[in-house]
Design an enzyme around this catalytic site. Structure first.
Site, PDB file in Angstrom:
ATOM      1  N   SER A 406       0.822  -1.211   0.000  1.00 53.67           N
ATOM      2  CA  SER A 406       0.000   0.000   0.000  1.00 53.67           C
ATOM      3  C   SER A 406       0.855   1.259   0.000  1.00 53.67           C
ATOM      4  O   SER A 406       0.453   2.279  -0.540  1.00 53.67           O
ATOM      5  CB  SER A 406      -0.873   0.056   1.252  1.00 53.67           C
ATOM      6  OG  SER A 406      -1.619  -1.111   1.393  1.00 53.67           O
ATOM      7  N   HIS A 427      -1.078  -2.527  -7.181  1.00 57.04           N
ATOM      8  CA  HIS A 427      -1.802  -2.178  -5.960  1.00 57.04           C
ATOM      9  C   HIS A 427      -3.297  -2.311  -6.177  1.00 57.04           C
ATOM     10  O   HIS A 427      -3.918  -1.480  -6.845  1.00 57.04           O
ATOM     11  CB  HIS A 427      -1.423  -0.750  -5.531  1.00 57.04           C
ATOM     12  CG  HIS A 427      -2.050  -0.335  -4.247  1.00 57.04           C
ATOM     13  ND1 HIS A 427      -2.491   0.944  -4.006  1.00 57.04           N
ATOM     14  CD2 HIS A 427      -2.322  -1.032  -3.116  1.00 57.04           C
ATOM     15  CE1 HIS A 427      -3.005   1.008  -2.792  1.00 57.04           C
ATOM     16  NE2 HIS A 427      -2.916  -0.173  -2.237  1.00 57.04           N
ATOM     17  N   GLU A 439      -3.730   0.215  -9.251  1.00 59.81           N
ATOM     18  CA  GLU A 439      -2.618   1.138  -9.493  1.00 59.81           C
ATOM     19  C   GLU A 439      -1.422   0.309  -9.956  1.00 59.81           C
ATOM     20  O   GLU A 439      -0.998  -0.616  -9.255  1.00 59.81           O
ATOM     21  CB  GLU A 439      -2.245   1.887  -8.201  1.00 59.81           C
ATOM     22  CG  GLU A 439      -3.122   3.084  -7.917  1.00 59.81           C
ATOM     23  CD  GLU A 439      -2.668   3.837  -6.655  1.00 59.81           C
ATOM     24  OE1 GLU A 439      -2.407   5.035  -6.739  1.00 59.81           O
ATOM     25  OE2 GLU A 439      -2.592   3.205  -5.587  1.00 59.81           O
ATOM     26  N   ASN A 477      -3.466   6.516  -1.996  1.00 64.08           N
ATOM     27  CA  ASN A 477      -3.295   6.575  -0.542  1.00 64.08           C
ATOM     28  C   ASN A 477      -2.560   7.830  -0.100  1.00 64.08           C
ATOM     29  O   ASN A 477      -2.746   8.317   1.004  1.00 64.08           O
ATOM     30  CB  ASN A 477      -2.569   5.321  -0.038  1.00 64.08           C
ATOM     31  CG  ASN A 477      -3.515   4.127   0.046  1.00 64.08           C
ATOM     32  OD1 ASN A 477      -4.730   4.291  -0.030  1.00 64.08           O
ATOM     33  ND2 ASN A 477      -2.966   2.937   0.192  1.00 64.08           N
TER      34      ASN A 477
HETATM   35  P1  NAI Z   1      -3.538  -9.881   5.896  1.00 64.56           P
HETATM   36  O1  NAI Z   1      -2.898  -9.791   7.216  1.00 64.56           O
HETATM   37  O2  NAI Z   1      -5.019 -10.073   5.795  1.00 64.56           O
HETATM   38  O3  NAI Z   1      -2.875 -11.046   5.062  1.00 64.56           O
HETATM   39  C1  NAI Z   1      -1.509 -11.273   4.976  1.00 64.56           C
HETATM   40  C2  NAI Z   1      -1.321 -12.753   4.704  1.00 64.56           C
HETATM   41  O4  NAI Z   1       0.018 -12.965   4.327  1.00 64.56           O
HETATM   42  C3  NAI Z   1      -1.602 -13.633   5.923  1.00 64.56           C
HETATM   43  O5  NAI Z   1      -2.546 -14.621   5.547  1.00 64.56           O
HETATM   44  C4  NAI Z   1      -0.239 -14.251   6.249  1.00 64.56           C
HETATM   45  O6  NAI Z   1      -0.376 -15.580   6.694  1.00 64.56           O
HETATM   46  C5  NAI Z   1       0.454 -14.188   4.913  1.00 64.56           C
HETATM   47  N1  NAI Z   1       1.901 -14.108   4.995  1.00 64.56           N
HETATM   48  C6  NAI Z   1       2.640 -13.293   5.768  1.00 64.56           C
HETATM   49  N2  NAI Z   1       3.961 -13.493   5.553  1.00 64.56           N
HETATM   50  C7  NAI Z   1       4.044 -14.464   4.610  1.00 64.56           C
HETATM   51  C8  NAI Z   1       5.118 -15.110   3.976  1.00 64.56           C
HETATM   52  N3  NAI Z   1       6.365 -14.801   4.261  1.00 64.56           N
HETATM   53  N4  NAI Z   1       4.834 -16.055   3.047  1.00 64.56           N
HETATM   54  C9  NAI Z   1       3.570 -16.390   2.767  1.00 64.56           C
HETATM   55  N5  NAI Z   1       2.511 -15.799   3.355  1.00 64.56           N
HETATM   56  C10 NAI Z   1       2.745 -14.850   4.249  1.00 64.56           C
HETATM   57  O7  NAI Z   1      -3.084  -8.563   5.121  1.00 64.56           O
HETATM   58  P2  NAI Z   1      -3.811  -7.844   3.898  1.00 64.56           P
HETATM   59  O8  NAI Z   1      -4.754  -6.833   4.395  1.00 64.56           O
HETATM   60  O9  NAI Z   1      -4.276  -8.872   2.934  1.00 64.56           O
HETATM   61  O10 NAI Z   1      -2.583  -7.028   3.265  1.00 64.56           O
HETATM   62  C11 NAI Z   1      -1.587  -7.638   2.513  1.00 64.56           C
HETATM   63  C12 NAI Z   1      -0.812  -6.599   1.749  1.00 64.56           C
HETATM   64  O11 NAI Z   1      -1.722  -5.908   0.896  1.00 64.56           O
HETATM   65  C13 NAI Z   1      -0.133  -5.546   2.577  1.00 64.56           C
HETATM   66  O12 NAI Z   1       1.053  -5.166   1.948  1.00 64.56           O
HETATM   67  C14 NAI Z   1      -1.134  -4.402   2.564  1.00 64.56           C
HETATM   68  O13 NAI Z   1      -0.524  -3.158   2.788  1.00 64.56           O
HETATM   69  C15 NAI Z   1      -1.639  -4.516   1.157  1.00 64.56           C
HETATM   70  N6  NAI Z   1      -2.950  -3.935   0.924  1.00 64.56           N
HETATM   71  C16 NAI Z   1      -3.959  -4.070   1.847  1.00 64.56           C
HETATM   72  C17 NAI Z   1      -5.202  -3.520   1.599  1.00 64.56           C
HETATM   73  C18 NAI Z   1      -6.328  -3.709   2.575  1.00 64.56           C
HETATM   74  O14 NAI Z   1      -7.325  -2.979   2.447  1.00 64.56           O
HETATM   75  N7  NAI Z   1      -6.254  -4.637   3.495  1.00 64.56           N
HETATM   76  C19 NAI Z   1      -5.472  -2.755   0.360  1.00 64.56           C
HETATM   77  C20 NAI Z   1      -4.376  -2.755  -0.570  1.00 64.56           C
HETATM   78  C21 NAI Z   1      -3.160  -3.304  -0.268  1.00 64.56           C
END
Ligand code: NAI
Ligand code: 3HC
Length: 693
Positions: A406, A427, A439, A477
Site C-alpha cells: 500500500s 496495488h 494502481e 493513498n
Molecule cells: P492480511 O494480514 O489479511 O494477510 C496477509 C497474509 O500474508 C496472511 O494470511 C499471512 O499468513 C500471509 N503471509 C505473511 N507473511 C508471509 C510469507 N512470508 N509467506 C507467505 N505468506 C505470508 O493482510 P492484507 O490486508 O491482505 O494485506 C496484505 C498486503 O496488501 C499488505 O502489503 C497491505 O498493505 C496490502 N494492501 C492491503 C489492503 C487492505 O485494504 N487490506 C489494500 C491494498 C493493499
C-alpha cells in the site's frame, strides 16, 4: 452523398447501412446521411420501404458524445428522427449489438423493429448525467408503458432482445444476419400490407403517481439529478401532446447538458477509457499471463486470487503454513460462492475453478513456472524483502515479480532482487475481486513490457488500471492521507465527525471519512501511529483516537467506533463517548474554535484533496489530472457525477480555490503549502483539463 450511410436496393426496399466505426455513433455526418438517404429512397422509383441497419459490431451506440458541448450542428437528432418517422415509406430498423441512447431513439422513430437475440437496447444517458434527448422519453412509454420506460431511463440498464420484445419495444426477434433477416422481415411486412406505424401517433401511456416516483428515484440517485428528471420527461409524455412532450424533454436535456453533473460524467466516460491508454505502451507486447502466483492469502491475497480465477487464470497461492493455506482457500471459496450466487459464473465454472485452476501450496518451488507472482504478505519491508529474495531464486527467467504494497517503496523492494527490471507494484483495493481500481506502480528500472503486462493483467481482470510513480502511498493513498488529515484538522477546529460525514455524503461520497474509518477498523491507524511514534522516540502520547482504541472500540467489528452500531450499521448513531474525548484534545491543544457550515466542510476537505492531487501530478507520480480523477472515482468512492477532484476543481474555479488554500495556510503553512502546479495554472489562466491530452 455521405459515405457514413451506405445505400443499396433490394427490389422495392432501400437498405440504409450506417458505417461509422467503431460503434456507429450518431455524428453530424450520420444524421445528415440518414436524412439524405431517406429522401433519396422516397425520390427513387419503385421504393416502398426503408430498412435501417448498422454495419460492424452494433446498430448504433447513441449520440456522438464528442459533439456534446460543441455548437449544435444541423440536422439535430430529434429532427432527423422525426424526418425518418414522417416518411411516407414503411421504415424498419434491424438491430444487432447495442442500440443505446440515440440509437434506440432512431429505432423508435422507425415503424417496426426486428432484432437478433443477442441485441441489447438501453437508455444509458443517465451515466452521462443526461436524459434521452431525441424522443426516448416520449416514444418508449407509448410502446412499453410508463413504468418500463422509467426503469430503463433511470437505471440506464441494457435490456436483451427477448425482454425488449416482451416489453413491446421489439416486434420480432430472429437469429441470423441482421441485414438479411431485416430484408426478409420488410418483404413480409410489405406482402402483408402492413401499415406505417409511427410511435408518436400512438396513445400515451397510463398515468402513475409521478411525485412519489420522482421522490423515490431522486432518493436512490444519491445526489445525481438526471434520473429523477427522466421521470418528469416521461410524465410529460403522458400529460402533453407528443410535440409538447418533445419540447419538454428537449428543455430538460439542454439544461442538464449545461450543468456540472453531465460535465463530470462525460469527463469520467472518456477518462476511464483514456487512463489505461499510454502512448509508450503502443505496440509493446505484454508477457504471458497464463499462470499467476499469489503470496499470502489474507484479505488481499485471497481477493486477488479470486479476481484472477474469475478471469480464467490458473492461480497458485502460497501461504506460510498448511493451516493458513486452508484458511486462504476458505476465503477464496467464500468469494467464489458469492460470484456464483450473483450469476457471475456458472456452477460448472465454479467447480472447474476450485478443482483445477486453484492450487494452494507452502512450497516456493510451486511458483517456478508462474508468469507473474503478486505478493500480498504483511506490510513490512523486511518481510517483503525476504519474499522477493526467495522469489528471485525460484521464479523462471522473465517472470514478473509484483508487490501489492500500500505504501512501501517498490524501488527498494526491487533492489533486493537481481532482476529489478521485472519488478513492479500492482496495488489492488479491498475487496480486490470487487473494486475496479488497480494502481500499476512503476519504479524507474522496470522494463516497458513489464508495465504493459501490468496493464494487460488489469484488462484481463476487468479493472481500471492507472499508472503511478513510486512515492509514499502512490497516487490514491497519498492523497487520501492528506484529505484525512484535513478532516482531523476540522475536528480539532470545531466540526464534529458526524457533521463532516453528513456534509461529505451530501456532496456525494459513498461514505464520510469517519464512517469509512469505522468500517476499515480503527486499529489499523492506531497501529501505524504507535509504530511512527516508537520510531520517532515519542512516548506518552494518547490522542482521542488512541483512547477510543484503548477502550477496545475499533469500529464496526467491535460494535462501537465513531458510531455506536448496537442498532445496526445503517442506524449510524453517534457514539456518545467520542465528543467528550474530542473536547479534551481541543482544550489541550488550544486550537481556536470556529463553526463550519456544510459548504465550509466540503471546501476545506476538497481544497486539501485538490492541492495534494496537483502535487501528485506536478511531481509526475500521476501522468495527467485524469489519472488522479479515475483513481479517486474507482478506488475511493468519489462521486462520479463530479468527475474527480481535478475536474471538480476546474468547474469551481482554480483561482478561488488557490486563494482558499492560501488562507487555510495562515495557521498551518506546511500542510497547506500550495502545489506549484496549481499556482502555475492559475498564473497562466489555465485549467487541469489542458493537461489531459
Ligand atoms: P492480511 O494480514 O489479511 O494477510 C496477509 C497474509 O500474508 C496472511 O494470511 C499471512 O499468513 C500471509 N503471509 C505473511 N507473511 C508471509 C510469507 N512470508 N509467506 C507467505 N505468506 C505470508 O493482510 P492484507 O490486508 O491482505 O494485506 C496484505 C498486503 O496488501 C499488505 O502489503 C497491505 O498493505 C496490502 N494492501 C492491503 C489492503 C487492505 O485494504 N487490506 C489494500 C491494498 C493493499
Ligand atoms: N460517442 C462517441 N464515441 C463513443 C460512443 C459515443 N456514443 N460510444 C463509444 N464511443 C467510443 C469510445 O470512446 C471508444 O473510443 P476509443 O477507442 O477512442 O477509446 C470507442 O468508441 C469504443 O468504445 P468502448 O471502448 O467503450 O467499446 P466497448 O465495446 O467496450 O463498448 C459501448 C461499446 C457499449 C457502445 C460503450 O462504448 C458505451 O457504452 N458507449 C456509450 C453509449 C452511450 O452512452 N450512448 C448514449 C449517448 S447519449 C445520447 O445518445 C443522447 C441522446 O439521447 C440524444
Amino acid at each position: 452523398m455521405s459515405d457514413t450511410v451506405a445505400y443499396d436496393r433490394h427490389g422495392d426496399i432501400a437498405v440504409l447501412s450506417i458505417q461509422n466505426p467503431p460503434v456507429n455513433a450518431l455524428s453530424q455526418a450520420v444524421r445528415a446521411g440518414l436524412v439524405a438517404r431517406v429522401a433519396q429512397a422516397e425520390a427513387e422509383e419503385g421504393v416502398r420501404a426503408v430498412l435501417i441497419t448498422g454495419a460492424g459490431r452494433a446498430f448504433i451506440a447513441g449520440a456522438d458524445i464528442t459533439e456534446f458541448g460543441k455548437p449544435p450542428m444541423e440536422p439535430s437528432l430529434p429532427d432527423a428522427i422525426d424526418r425518418i418517422e414522417a416518411s411516407p415509406l414503411l421504415v424498419v430498423a434491424s438491430m444487432h449489438g447495442v442500440s443505446l441512447g440515440g440509437g434506440l431513439e432512431v429505432a423508435l422513430g422507425c415503424h417496426y423493429r426486428i432484432a437478433v437475440p443477442s441485441a441489447r437496447i438501453g437508455l444509458p444517458e443517465v451515466f452521462l448525467g443526461l436524459i434521452p434527448g431525441a424522443g426516448g422519453t416520449q416514444r418508449l412509454p407509448r410502446l412499453a408503458g410508463a413504468m418500463a420506460a422509467i426503469d430503463m431511463a433511470t437505471s440506464g440498464r441494457q435490456v436483451g432482445a427477448e425482454e425488449a420484445a416482451q416489453m413491446g419495444v421489439i416486434d420480432v426477434v430472429q437469429d441470423g444476419d441482421a441485414k438479411e433477416k431485416g430484408i426478409a422481415y420488410v418483404e413480409k411486412l410489405l406482402s402483408d400490407g402492413a401499415p406505417r406505424r409511427p410511435v408518436s401517433e400512438m396513445p400515451a401511456a397510463d398515468a402513475i403517481d409521478w411525485d412519489a416516483t420522482y421522490e423515490a428515484v431522486l432518493a436512490r440517485a444519491r445526489g445525481q439529478i438526471a434520473p429523477a428528471e427522466a421521470v418528469r420527461a416521461i410524465q410529460a409524455s403522458v400529460e402533453k401532446p407528443f410535440g409538447e412532450g418533445m419540447l419538454a424533454e428537449r428543455q430538460i436535456f439542454w439544461d442538464l447538458l449545461k450543468g456540472d453533473q453531465s460535465k463530470g460524467m462525460i469527463h469520467a466516460f472518456f477518462s476511464e477509457r483514456a487512463v489505461s491508454n499510454l502512448p509508450e505502451l503502443k505496440g509493446v507486447t505484454p508477457r504471458n499471463l497464463d499462470h499467476i502466483g499469489v503470496i499470502g492469502g489474507g484479505t488481499m491475497g485471497a481477493g486477488i486470487a479470486t479476481a484472477a480465477l474469475l478471469s480464467g487464470v490458473h492461480v497458485t497461492l502460497l501461504e506460510m503454513t498448511g493451516d493458513a493455506g486452508e484458511a486462504a482457500r476458505g476465503r477464496i471459496t467464500g468469494n467464489l460462492a458469492g460470484a456464483l450466487k450473483r450469476g457471475k459464473i456458472s456452477a460448472e465454472q465454479h467447480e472447474t475453478i476450485l478443482s483445477k485452476a486453484l492450487q494452494v501450496s507452502t512450497d516456493y518451488a510451486s511458483l517456478s513456472d508462474a508468469d507473474l507472482v503478486i505478493e500480498a504478505v504483511f506490510e513490512d519491508m523486511s518481510v517483503k524483502k525476504q519474499v522477493f529474495t526467495k522469489l528471485d531464486e525460484v521464479c523462471k527467467a522473465g517472470a514478473i515479480l509484483a508487490s501489492n504494497t500500500s505504501y512501501l517503496d517498490v524501488t527498494e523492494i526491487a533492489a533486493c532482487t537481481k532482476r529489478p527490471q521485472d519488478v513492479i507494484g500492482l496495488h489492488f483495493f479491498s475487496p480486490a475481486h470487487v473494486m475496479k481500481l488497480l494502481e500499476v506502480v512503476v519504479p524507474d528500472e522496470t522494463a516497458i513490457d513489464v508495465v504493459a503486462t501490468g496493464f494487460a493483467l488489469g484488462k484481463k481482470l476487468n479493472k481500471i488500471s492507472v499508472r503511478a510513480g513510486v512515492c509514499d502511498g502512490f497516487i490514491g493513498n497519498r492523497i487520501l492521507s492528506t484529505y484525512r488529515q484535513a478532516a482531523d484538522q476540522m475536528v480539532m477546529q470545531g466540526a464534529s465527525p458526524y457533521a463532516i460525514d453528513t456534509a461529505l455524503e451530501a456532496f456525494g461520497f459513498a461514505m464520510g471519512p469517519f464512517a469509512v474509518a469505522d468500517l476499515a477498523g480503527l486499529d489499523i491507524g492506531w497501529a501505524v501511529r504507535k509504530r511512527k511514534r516508537a520510531e520517532a522516540g515519542i512516548e506518552g502520547v494518547s490522542t482521542y483516537a488512541d483512547k477510543m482504541c484503548e477502550a477496545g472500540n475499533f469500529g464496526q467489528k467491535t460494535g462501537k467506533g465513531y458510531y455506536d452500531y448496537a442498532a445496526g450499521a445503517k442506524a449510524r448513531v453517534p457514539n456518545a463517548d467520542v465528543m467528550p474525548l474530542i473536547e479534551v484534545d481541543r482544550a489541550a491543544e488550544g486550537t481556536p474554535q470556529r463553526s463550519f457550515t456544510d459548504a465550509d466542510i466540503v471546501r476545506y476537505y476538497m481544497a486539501a484533496m485538490v492541492n495534494e492531487s496537483a502535487k501528485v501530478v506536478g511531481e509526475g507520480i500521476a501522468r495527467r489530472p485524469l489519472d488522479v480523477d479515475m483513481t479517486l472515482l474507482f478506488g475511493y468512492g468519489f462521486p462520479r457525477y463530479r468527475g474527480g477532484p481535478l475536474k471538480w476543481a476546474d468547474l469551481v474555479g482554480l483561482d478561488d480555490l488557490l486563494a482558499d488554500i492560501r488562507s487555510y495556510g495562515d495557521t498551518m503553512p506546511d500542510f497547506w503549502a500550495p502545489a506549484p502546479l496549481l499556482e502555475t495554472l492559475v498564473a497562466e489562466g489555465k485549467t487541469f483539463a489542458t493537461l489531459n491530452t
